[in-house]
Motif scaffolding. Structure first.
Motif, mmCIF file in Angstrom:
data_model
loop_
_atom_site.group_PDB
_atom_site.id
_atom_site.type_symbol
_atom_site.label_atom_id
_atom_site.label_comp_id
_atom_site.label_asym_id
_atom_site.label_seq_id
_atom_site.Cartn_x
_atom_site.Cartn_y
_atom_site.Cartn_z
ATOM 1 N N LEU A 145 1.359 -1.398 -0.656
ATOM 2 C CA LEU A 145 0.253 -0.058 -0.198
ATOM 3 C C LEU A 145 0.959 0.619 0.246
ATOM 4 N N PRO A 146 0.624 1.970 -0.827
ATOM 5 C CA PRO A 146 1.170 3.413 -1.057
ATOM 6 C C PRO A 146 1.774 4.796 0.708
ATOM 7 N N GLY A 147 0.586 3.638 1.370
ATOM 8 C CA GLY A 147 0.948 4.500 2.958
ATOM 9 C C GLY A 147 1.617 3.809 3.742
ATOM 10 N N LEU A 148 1.508 2.284 3.741
ATOM 11 C CA LEU A 148 2.659 1.309 4.294
ATOM 12 C C LEU A 148 3.992 1.854 3.949
ATOM 13 N N LEU A 149 3.766 2.133 2.460
ATOM 14 C CA LEU A 149 5.535 1.899 1.487
ATOM 15 C C LEU A 149 5.930 3.327 2.308
ATOM 16 N N LYS A 150 5.313 4.339 2.277
ATOM 17 C CA LYS A 150 5.853 5.484 2.578
ATOM 18 C C LYS A 150 6.301 5.505 4.325
ATOM 19 N N LEU A 151 5.521 4.741 4.850
ATOM 20 C CA LEU A 151 6.230 5.043 6.397
ATOM 21 C C LEU A 151 7.277 3.459 6.648
ATOM 22 N N LYS A 152 7.699 2.933 5.376
ATOM 23 C CA LYS A 152 8.408 1.615 5.317
ATOM 24 C C LYS A 152 9.520 2.937 5.247
ATOM 25 N N ARG A 153 9.644 4.011 3.869
ATOM 26 C CA ARG A 153 10.559 5.019 3.352
ATOM 27 C C ARG A 153 11.244 5.644 5.088
ATOM 28 N N LEU A 154 9.986 6.378 6.241
ATOM 29 C CA LEU A 154 10.144 6.710 7.206
ATOM 30 C C LEU A 154 11.076 5.930 8.105
ATOM 31 N N ILE A 155 10.899 4.298 7.879
ATOM 32 C CA ILE A 155 11.270 3.681 9.520
ATOM 33 C C ILE A 155 12.913 3.353 8.799
ATOM 34 N N ASP A 156 13.169 3.197 7.571
ATOM 35 C CA ASP A 156 14.669 3.104 7.488
ATOM 36 C C ASP A 156 15.599 4.156 6.909
ATOM 37 N N GLY A 157 14.554 5.326 7.330
ATOM 38 C CA GLY A 157 15.438 6.377 7.345
ATOM 39 C C GLY A 157 15.992 6.752 8.673
ATOM 40 N N GLY A 158 15.515 6.235 9.514
ATOM 41 C CA GLY A 158 15.771 6.583 10.947
ATOM 42 C C GLY A 158 14.845 7.322 11.448
ATOM 43 N N PHE A 159 13.504 7.978 10.930
ATOM 44 C CA PHE A 159 13.313 9.428 11.371
ATOM 45 C C PHE A 159 12.390 8.862 12.964
ATOM 46 N N PHE A 160 12.300 7.591 13.258
ATOM 47 C CA PHE A 160 11.673 7.360 14.455
ATOM 48 C C PHE A 160 12.700 7.482 15.971
ATOM 49 N N GLY A 161 13.442 7.174 15.838
ATOM 50 C CA GLY A 161 14.005 7.361 16.401
ATOM 51 C C GLY A 161 14.134 5.605 16.842
ATOM 52 N N ARG A 162 13.006 5.455 18.662
ATOM 53 C CA ARG A 162 13.389 4.517 18.837
ATOM 54 C C ARG A 162 11.944 4.247 19.229
ATOM 55 N N SER A 284 6.364 10.856 15.082
ATOM 56 C CA SER A 284 5.426 9.795 15.307
ATOM 57 C C SER A 284 4.942 10.358 13.218
ATOM 58 N N ALA A 285 4.357 9.521 12.564
ATOM 59 C CA ALA A 285 3.507 9.246 11.563
ATOM 60 C C ALA A 285 2.564 8.797 11.973
ATOM 61 N N VAL A 286 1.664 9.063 10.496
ATOM 62 C CA VAL A 286 -0.403 8.596 11.044
ATOM 63 C C VAL A 286 -0.062 7.719 9.565
ATOM 64 N N ALA A 287 -0.065 6.690 8.886
ATOM 65 C CA ALA A 287 -0.304 6.064 8.149
ATOM 66 C C ALA A 287 -1.724 5.385 7.403
ATOM 67 N N GLY A 288 -1.932 5.345 6.663
ATOM 68 C CA GLY A 288 -3.652 4.932 5.488
ATOM 69 C C GLY A 288 -3.218 3.694 4.767
ATOM 70 N N LEU A 289 -4.166 3.426 3.747
ATOM 71 C CA LEU A 289 -3.612 3.070 2.112
ATOM 72 C C LEU A 289 -3.004 3.964 2.130
ATOM 73 N N ARG A 290 -3.733 4.651 1.449
ATOM 74 C CA ARG A 290 -2.603 6.136 1.076
ATOM 75 C C ARG A 290 -1.540 7.107 1.216
ATOM 76 N N ASN A 291 -1.890 7.764 2.387
ATOM 77 C CA ASN A 291 -1.796 8.996 2.836
ATOM 78 C C ASN A 291 -1.232 8.760 3.767
ATOM 79 N N CYS A 292 0.240 9.442 4.367
ATOM 80 C CA CYS A 292 1.158 9.995 5.846
ATOM 81 C C CYS A 292 1.059 10.829 5.953
ATOM 82 N N ARG A 293 0.888 11.005 7.400
ATOM 83 C CA ARG A 293 1.339 12.255 7.676
ATOM 84 C C ARG A 293 2.784 12.329 8.816
ATOM 85 N N VAL A 294 3.344 13.341 8.755
ATOM 86 C CA VAL A 294 4.335 12.854 10.470
ATOM 87 C C VAL A 294 4.086 14.006 11.067
ATOM 88 N N GLN A 295 4.959 14.436 12.038
ATOM 89 C CA GLN A 295 4.957 15.043 13.197
ATOM 90 C C GLN A 295 7.138 14.751 13.699
#
Length: 383
Positions: A145-162, A284-295
């Motif tokens: 899903l586009p939303g979870l692919l974006k979320l995976k991009r954030l994880i791989d980029g170290g966006f969240f920390g722990r 933090s992030a909120v990911a859905g089917l297509r979209n992903c928002r971050v703070q």
């Protein structure tokens, strides 16, 4: 370029998912784009063989889409050496036996989940496939899903920390069927036919959590039937014997905690039908089917709790939208293409029957947790 035809037996294409996502939006979509370019001078051309119990329904689909091959005899199709791949989108209760037949016939396997009605059966399928030396894959569409692919991009980029926690909300109101027809088939609400939201959705949550955040170490769940009576496709009332809502807490490797609510008895008050909020020390992030928002941590506001004063700002406006940065294809089609490359070009592929067994295991233990009212450890399945 050399065109190579791959004949695929597709069992269960008269059902909603088998038809929409697998036949029309995957296999026929690959044909519409001219086939699948393997990159070595070979163009793979999928040729579906529609398999099912109702010949008139299969013929209607074949005529509608200009297809040639239909059959109501699974054994005859599996005996055909021209058929290389067997795909299964039947009701869950019929899947395990059909997959065993296909494995025995030496066909490569691609199947919807859950792969079996219990962990023992799912592991048996993985063992049989390994011994037969065939290639096998299980649909794990939400990873694409586009939303979870974006979320995976954030994880791989170290966006969240722990990563601290994952909170998921999935579901919508499925009409009872009395005054408005249900948008899901009635067997989904009969446990004796393999229905239930735990066996349907916990396999999804297993691979989403496993792939993105870590293996599920324990589960504590409450499964319930909120709507005890429904009306079937013929307008006849029946007892809903399967759970239509489940509330789960999952402990993950690495220490994160996931909470996921799944329900067919909830009215949607969110941006998308499924949403995951991920909170970490850095953002933090909120990911859905297509979209992903971050703070991000540096942009986190300072809310003040004061119920006596109306809020003068929108919390949602304090988040930033992640750009697409890519063209996202249909997730089912994307995974079909990966599996076809795996079969014909030996490309890497790890969403196999063993991965499918992990989903069955989590559903089985989730139901056990609900029945016994306790947290249950999830043993690691070894290859």
């Amino acid at each position: 370029m050399t065109r190579k035809t791959v004949r695929i037996a597709m069992n269960g294409v008269t059902g909603r998912m088998g038809y929409r996502q697998h036949l029309v939006r995957s296999i026929l979509a690959i044909r519409e784009q001219g086939g699948l370019d393997l990159g070595d001078g070979t163009l793979l051309w999928p040729e579906p063989v529609l398999v099912g119990r109702r010949e008139y329904a299969l013929r209607a689909l074949a005529d509608q889409h200009g297809l040639e091959h239909v059959s109501t005899d699974v054994d005859d199709v599996l005996a055909d050496p021209a058929v290389e791949i067997y795909f299964d989108a039947q009701v869950t209760s019929a899947r395990e036996e059909a997959l065993k037949k296909a494995i025995a016939a030496g066909k490569h396997i691609y199947t919807e989940k859950p792969t079996a009605t219990g962990l023992a059966g799912a592991l048996e399928l993985a063992r049989l496939a390994r011994e037969k030396g065939i290639k096998h894959g299980v649909v794990q569409d939400k990873l694409f899903l586009p939303g979870l692919l974006k979320l995976k991009r954030l994880i791989d980029g170290g966006f969240f920390g722990r990563i601290l926690s994952v909170r998921g909300e999935f579901g919508y109101w499925v009409f009872e069927g009395d005054w408005q027809s249900a948008q899901r088939p009635s067997w989904n609400y009969r446990a004796e036919d393999g229905g239930g939201i735990v066996v349907d959705m916990f396999p999804h949550w297993e691979y989403v959590l496993h792939e993105l955040f870590g293996r599920v170490k324990s589960v504590q769940a409450i499964a319930t039937t909120h709507i005890p009576q429904r009306w079937d496709e013929n307008g006849k009332p029946y007892d809903a014997t399967a759970d239509d809502a489940a509330y789960g807490i999952f402990e993950l490797d690495g220490g994160a905690i996931a909470q996921i609510n799944s329900s067919w008895a909830v009215r949607v008050n969110r941006d998308e039908l499924v949403e995951f909020q991920v909170d970490g020390t850095e953002g933090s992030a909120v990911a859905g089917l297509r979209n992903c928002r971050v703070q991000h941590r540096t942009m986190t506001p300072k809310p003040v709790w004061n119920p006596d004063i109306p809020a003068t700002y929108s919390f949602r406006d304090q988040w930033q939208e992640i750009p697409d940065n890519d063209d996202f294809d249909n997730g089912f089609k994307a995974q079909w293409e990966l599996f076809l490359r795996h079969v014909h070009a030996d490309a890497p592929y790890h969403w196999d029957l063993l991965a499918g067994a992990r989903g069955v295991q989590l559903a089985e233990l989730g139901l056990k947790s609900s029945a016994e009212g306790r947290r249950i450890d999830v043993p690691e399945i070894q290859p």
